[in-house]
Structures are given as structure tokens and as C-alpha cells.
Motif scaffolding. Structure first.
Motif, PDB file in Angstrom:
ATOM      1  N   TRP A 370       0.938  -1.207  -0.018  1.00  0.00           N
ATOM      2  CA  TRP A 370       0.007  -0.020   0.099  1.00  0.00           C
ATOM      3  C   TRP A 370       0.908   1.288  -0.129  1.00  0.00           C
ATOM      4  N   TYR A 371       0.547   2.453  -0.708  1.00  0.00           N
ATOM      5  CA  TYR A 371       1.458   3.312  -1.116  1.00  0.00           C
ATOM      6  C   TYR A 371       0.497   4.675  -0.898  1.00  0.00           C
ATOM      7  N   LYS A 372       1.045   5.658  -0.035  1.00  0.00           N
ATOM      8  CA  LYS A 372       0.540   6.882  -0.163  1.00  0.00           C
ATOM      9  C   LYS A 372       0.962   7.889  -1.313  1.00  0.00           C
ATOM     10  N   GLU A 379       5.375   8.574  -4.280  1.00  0.00           N
ATOM     11  CA  GLU A 379       4.703   7.333  -3.527  1.00  0.00           C
ATOM     12  C   GLU A 379       5.458   7.074  -1.971  1.00  0.00           C
ATOM     13  N   ILE A 390      -5.549   3.539   7.428  1.00  0.00           N
ATOM     14  CA  ILE A 390      -5.693   4.811   6.771  1.00  0.00           C
ATOM     15  C   ILE A 390      -6.373   5.873   7.464  1.00  0.00           C
ATOM     16  N   TYR A 396      -4.136   6.981  -2.857  1.00  0.00           N
ATOM     17  CA  TYR A 396      -3.528   5.799  -2.370  1.00  0.00           C
ATOM     18  C   TYR A 396      -3.441   4.985  -3.519  1.00  0.00           C
ATOM     19  N   TYR A 398      -3.069   0.698  -4.282  1.00  0.00           N
ATOM     20  CA  TYR A 398      -3.199  -0.694  -3.606  1.00  0.00           C
ATOM     21  C   TYR A 398      -2.566  -1.533  -4.840  1.00  0.00           C
ATOM     22  N   THR A 418      -4.960   2.599  -8.316  1.00  0.00           N
ATOM     23  CA  THR A 418      -4.970   4.116  -7.684  1.00  0.00           C
ATOM     24  C   THR A 418      -6.546   4.215  -7.074  1.00  0.00           C
TER      25      THR A 418
END
Length: 589
Positions: A370-372, A379, A390, A396, A398, A418
Motif C-alpha cells: 500500500w502506498y500513499k 509514493e 488509513i 493511495y 493498492y 489507484t
């Protein structure tokens, strides 16, 4: 869980369609053993100058790069030649005699650094005799209609260290080129075009330090009328040397204006055309279905027209991606992929004040990330498990991936998307404005904060409506439900009728039409809420007109059997706890 990758790939097909699959994998860096020379073996002496160089195949290595030099790690003989997955190399012009030759093999990878192996060496034998004559001189002997811009090409003569070339228009003539030493090359491009419609005589004499080849014959060919050959082209997609090329790419190259077609050959080594051999195409692109993954491919494209083929066109290379697909299935006609299928939504809602904002991956896979995303699209990894917490709105990514094994290597096939996280909160009912309209009520519901809410009356399961107003409600107690559309909760409130205001109609119409013909207090529906014992009705002068009980139909608008006129009338109600309620209403006809 690692999966054994056992997929049988069909033969490569050429189809005139456009299909590009953009799929990526990540190769784990693995320790690799460097290969040993097989022939000649390391340390061998008296090796023939025309020997083939071969080495061991290394499991898990997609390709090899070879350099040859006269010093350790040197490349003065051959500089980093990519031979794909081939484990042998033959020098087109032979090796130098009586020389220690150092062989450096580099293991070529796609998603990890190449490994440069330690140099190994062998020593070539000294020459003991003059070379043989060159085979296969081109243009071939007695050939006709040869383009005037043709190159002269000949085969390597074993033991030769160079060649003398003579070109003339008569037997033994040399007016075009006189016994020129062209060094250790195998072709010659005349500085000017050959004369048109003329017999051309070619003599190639190999030599070495011992002497000249003897008995070499002269070949003759006849040129065609003057015409312009097309130039060579170059790859546009993929570009020369590109990696991570899809397994079913569209190959494109620069279009040549005066070319009528292109002769295309593709192989898995510089010396093979095992994928495509001299295929004639009439446009500057073609689509290949199902290249093998993790391989380097060698492509040669030669434009041609009525005058002949382009001369001196060079070979180019590209390398395919890791093996996630798509794979062409000739049985079903479908493209198969190994990447996980994703069902994650485009938007998720977070509930403000919720202490557990954990999101769980809904898709089956071997691993997750998972990335913000920040405002610039950068990222930041926030979780590498199936769950992520979150706590703020934003964009974000996935990602789910499966792990496969192939030839002792592990690699990932991943899919990602995204999504957007939004913040919501449970509703709080601040007020219900009750409005009396004719013989019914209207409710207007206010909440403590703005949100994406929906509203229902008397039933928590709905139906729900988007409007916060209910009209035409009966004079009874009702329960209001407000629900957050994003799942953050439901609020409810019981709205009871106040006897000082509600439950007593503001008018009635005793005209005999069966609608609203009686005036009567309408008690709440809940048991025990009917606390009115008796109601007295007066005219505006205070004269008593009627006395009614809550369990009767009510007053019909008459006195002593006579219908009273339209006017305002007054009531006094007594509750069971001796509370007095006063008010007025209208009689309309």
C-alpha cells in the motif's frame, strides 16, 4: 506461497494487429555462479584461430555478454557482444595467432545488476601455412542485374589476417581498385557506385604473415542500369537495446521513403533467425504474438525496392519482460496473464473518530503493498501486508502480487490500482422542525454537521430518501432515522406530539364529502399516549357548542341539529393529569 511456473509457450506468430500489454515484474537478486569455458577450456594452448568459443550454461541467467582481449578484462578484440541466451561465439574474422586471449563473460539480467565474471584465457597456435582462398564471394559469380551501389562481401578464410581486393571491368583489370589491403574485414563498400550495365571482376586474396593464398579465382557479375537503393532503417519501438518489452509487442521502425518493402529476420542469438527468417513485410511495423519472456532478441530489417536491398544494415536488439504474460493460447484464442485480478473499489470512506480505520485487501494474492501518494505523485510505502490503516483523506495505491519460480529464479507478477480515501462521520440529529399543515404534519430534519446522509421514517431499514423533509405525516408519534451513506452510522430520534400544539387539527370541512368532515383530536399511535379525557368546543362569544370524547368521531360542525357557519371556533381539552389545553380552529365549507 511460491508457484511453480510451468507454462508451455506456442510458436511465435506474426499477426497484422496492434496489441501491447504493459505488464511489469520484479526479479529477486540471486547469487549466481560464473560459467567455466568448455571449449577451449581455461588454460588450453595451441588453439586453432578459427575455433568456436563455448561456455557452460548457468541456470537462471537470461543472457550473456562476451568480451575478448589480449589482457585480463580486455576488449580490444571484441567489446561486450550480447549473444542472448547462446553459450557460444565464433569470431567472424578468426582469432589472432600465437596470442593469449582473455575471455570475459558477463551474466546479463533484466531487473538486477549484471555480473561480470573473472576472465579466463587460452592461447592460439602459431600459423604454419598460408590461408585458403575466401569462400562465398558476393555478388555471386556470373550474377546479373546487380545494383551499382552494391557492397562486395566475402567469407572468412581460415588462418587469414587480412585480404587484398582488386576490382576491374576486364579480366585482371584493376582500374576501380588495385590490390588494396582492406585489413581483416569481410566486406568493402566502393567509394563511388560501380559503372552501370558493366561486367565487374572481383579478386579477393587472403594473406597472413606466412604469405598469400594461392590459386584464388576471379568472379564476375554484371551491374544493372543505374537505380537508387533504399537506405537502412532503425527501430522506433522498441528502440535498440530496450528492456522490459511486452511479450506481444508491435515492432515499429522508421519508414524509408523509396522502400517498397522490408525483409525482417529475428533470432535469439546474433547468428540465428529461429523466430522469423526473411519475412517480407510491406509496412514499417508488425505484431508478434507471444515472445518468450526474459530473453534478448536480435532483429535485422533490410528495406528493398526494385533496385535491390539496402546495403550494410546493422542488427539491433531488445529484451522481453519477466514472464507474467500475456501468453497467447492457440486453443482458446485468448491472452492469458499471471497477474492477480483486482476487485478493490475506486473510493473508500473513512469514519471520523473511528479508532480502527483498517482496510483489508479483498483479493487473493501472495503479497500486498500500500502506498500513499502526495500532491506531486510521489509514493510512500505505508504497509506491506494485507491490512493497512488509513487515517486521512487522499490518493493511495493498492498493489497485489503473486510469486512464481522459473529456472531457479523467483519473480513477481503484480497488479495495482489507484484509489481515493474520503472522510465521513456518523450523523447527529440536531433538530426536527414539525410544521402543521391542514390535517397533517411536515418534518424538516437538521443535523449537527453536513454530510452525505439519507433519511427514513419509522423503519431503520428504510426505504431511505435523499431529502431531509417528510410531508403529509399523520398526527402520531414517529421515529426519524438518518444514515451516513458511507457506512459511518445511523442516528434516530422519536418525535412526539405536544398536546399544546399538535394533535388538534387547525381546520375541518364538514361538507358531507366524507373527507375531513369531523374535527377531533388525533391521539398518538403508541399505547398509553392518549391522555385527553374530554374536549369542549365554544364559539367566539364563549357559548358552549359541543362536548366530545376522544373515542368518538368528533364534532360535525352543528349545534342543536343546525349546521354552523364558517368561522373560527375554540376548544378546551382536559388531560388525564388535569392539564388544560386551549386553542382554536377553523370551520370551512
Amino acid at each position: 506461497m511460491k508457484k511453480n511456473w510451468d507454462i508451455k509457450l506456442p510458436r511465435v506468430l506474426v499477426l497484422p494487429i496492434f496489441f501491447i500489454a504493459l505488464l511489469f515484474g520484479t526479479l529477486e537478486t540471486l547469487a549466481q555462479d560464473c560459467p567455466s569455458l568448455v571449449s577451449p577450456a581455461d588454460g588450453t594452448n595451441m588453439v586453432s584461430v578459427d575455433s568456436s568459443i563455448s561456455w557452460e550454461a548457468v541456470a537462471g541467467v537470461p543472457g550473456y555478454i562476451i568480451s575478448l582481449g589480449t589482457t585480463i578484462g580486455g576488449n580490444d578484440i571484441l567489446n561486450e557482444r550480447n549473444v542472448g541466451a547462446s553459450t557460444n561465439y565464433i569470431s567472424p574474422t578468426g582469432l589472432p595467432e600465437n596470442t593469449e586471449i582473455f575471455v570475459t563473460i558477463t551474466l546479463f539480467f533484466f531487473n538486477q545488476p549484471n555480473i561480470v565474471c573473472e576472465s579466463q584465457s587460452f592461447t592460439t597456435a602459431a600459423l604454419s601455412e598460408v590461408p585458403d582462398c575466401s569462400p562465398n564471394i558476393s555478388p555471386a559469380d556470373t550474377a546479373n542485374d546487380i545494383n551499382t551501389a552494391t557492397n562486395i562481401i566475402w567469407g572468412a578464410a581460415p588462418g587469414a589476417s587480412g585480404y587484398y581486393l582488386t576490382i576491374g571491368t576486364t579480366l585482371n583489370g584493376s582500374e576501380i581498385l588495385n590490390n588494396a589491403d582492406v585489413q581483416n574485414t569481410l566486406s568493402y563498400n566502393p567509394s563511388i557506385d560501380l559503372p552501370a550495365e558493366t561486367d565487374i571482376y572481383i579478386t579477393v586474396i587472403p594473406y597472413n604473415r606466412i604469405g598469400l593464398a594461392t590459386g584464388c579465382s576471379t568472379t564476375i557479375f554484371t551491374t544493372a542500369a543505374a537505380a537508387e537503393l533504399p537506405l537502412c532503417t532503425s527501430m522506433v519501438s522498441p528502440v535498440n537495446g530496450e528492456t522490459n518489452v511486452p511479450l506481444s509487442p508491435t515492432l515499429e521502425w522508421n519508414e524509408i521513403a523509396n522502400a517498397t518493402g522490408y525483409r525482417v529476420s529475428i533470432g535469439t542469438s546474433p547468428f540465428e533467425t529461429n523466430i522469423l527468417e526473411n519475412a517480407i513485410l510491406f509496412k514499417a511495423s508488425t505484431t508478434i504474438i507471444d515472445f518468450e519472456p526474459n530473453r534478448t532478441f536480435f532483429i535485422t530489417i533490410i528495406p528493398f525496392n526494385e533496385a535491390g536491398e539496402a546495403i550494410g544494415c546493422t542488427q539491433e536488439t531488445f529484451s522481453t519482460i519477466l514472464g507474467c504474460g500475456p501468453y497467447y493460447d492457440p486453443v482458446s484464442g485468448e491472452l492469458l496473464v499471471l497477474n492477480p485480478s483486482l476487485t478493490f473499489p475506486d473510493t473508500i470512506s473513512l469514519c471520523r473518530g473511528n479508532t480502527s480505520d483498517t482496510i483489508t485487501a479483498p483479493d487473493e494474492a501472495d503479497g500486498y503493498r500500500w502506498y500513499k501518494l502526495d500532491g506531486r505523485g510521489n509514493e510512500t510505502l505505508i504497509s506491506s501486508t494485507a491490512n493497512v490503516s488509513i487515517t486521512e483523506e487522499g490518493d493511495y495505491i493498492y498493489e497485489a502480487y503473486d510469486i512464481f519460480e522459473d529456472s531457479g529464479r523467483s519473480f513477481e507478477c503484480s497488479s495495482s490500482k489507484t484509489f481515493q480515501a474520503t472522510i465521513s462521520q456518523a450523523p447527529v440529529i440536531e433538530n426536527v422542525d414539525v410544521q402543521i399543515s391542514a390535517n397533517s404534519l411536515n418534518y424538516i430534519i437538521s443535523t449537527a454537521a453536513n454530510g452525505d446522509y439519507e433519511y427514513a421514517l419509522d423503519n431503520e431499514n428504510g426505504p431511505y430518501q435523499n431529502s431531509n423533509q417528510f410531508n403529509g405525516i399523520s398526527f402520531q408519534n414517529h421515529t426519524i432515522f438518518v444514515r451516513d451513506k458511507k457506512g459511518c452510522g445511523i442516528a434516530k430520534r422519536l418525535v412526539t406530539q405536544d398536546l399544546t400544539v399538535n394533535g388538534f387539527p387547525s381546520f375541518f370541512t364538514p361538507n358531507g364529502d366524507g373527507i375531513n368532515d369531523f374535527w377531533q383530536f388525533i391521539p398518538p399511535i403508541e399505547t398509553g399516549e392518549n391522555n385527553v379525557s374530554v374536549i369542549f368546543i365554544f364559539d367566539k362569544f364563549g357559548s358552549l357548542l359541543a362536548q366530545i370524547a376522544p373515542n368518538t368521531d368528533g364534532w360535525n360542525g352543528s349545534f342543536n341539529g343546525k349546521s354552523l357557519p364558517e368561522s373560527d371556533y375554540w376548544f378546551k381539552a382536559f388531560s388525564t393529569n388535569n392539564k388544560i389545553i386551549k386553542g382554536h380552529f377553523s370551520l370551512k365549507r
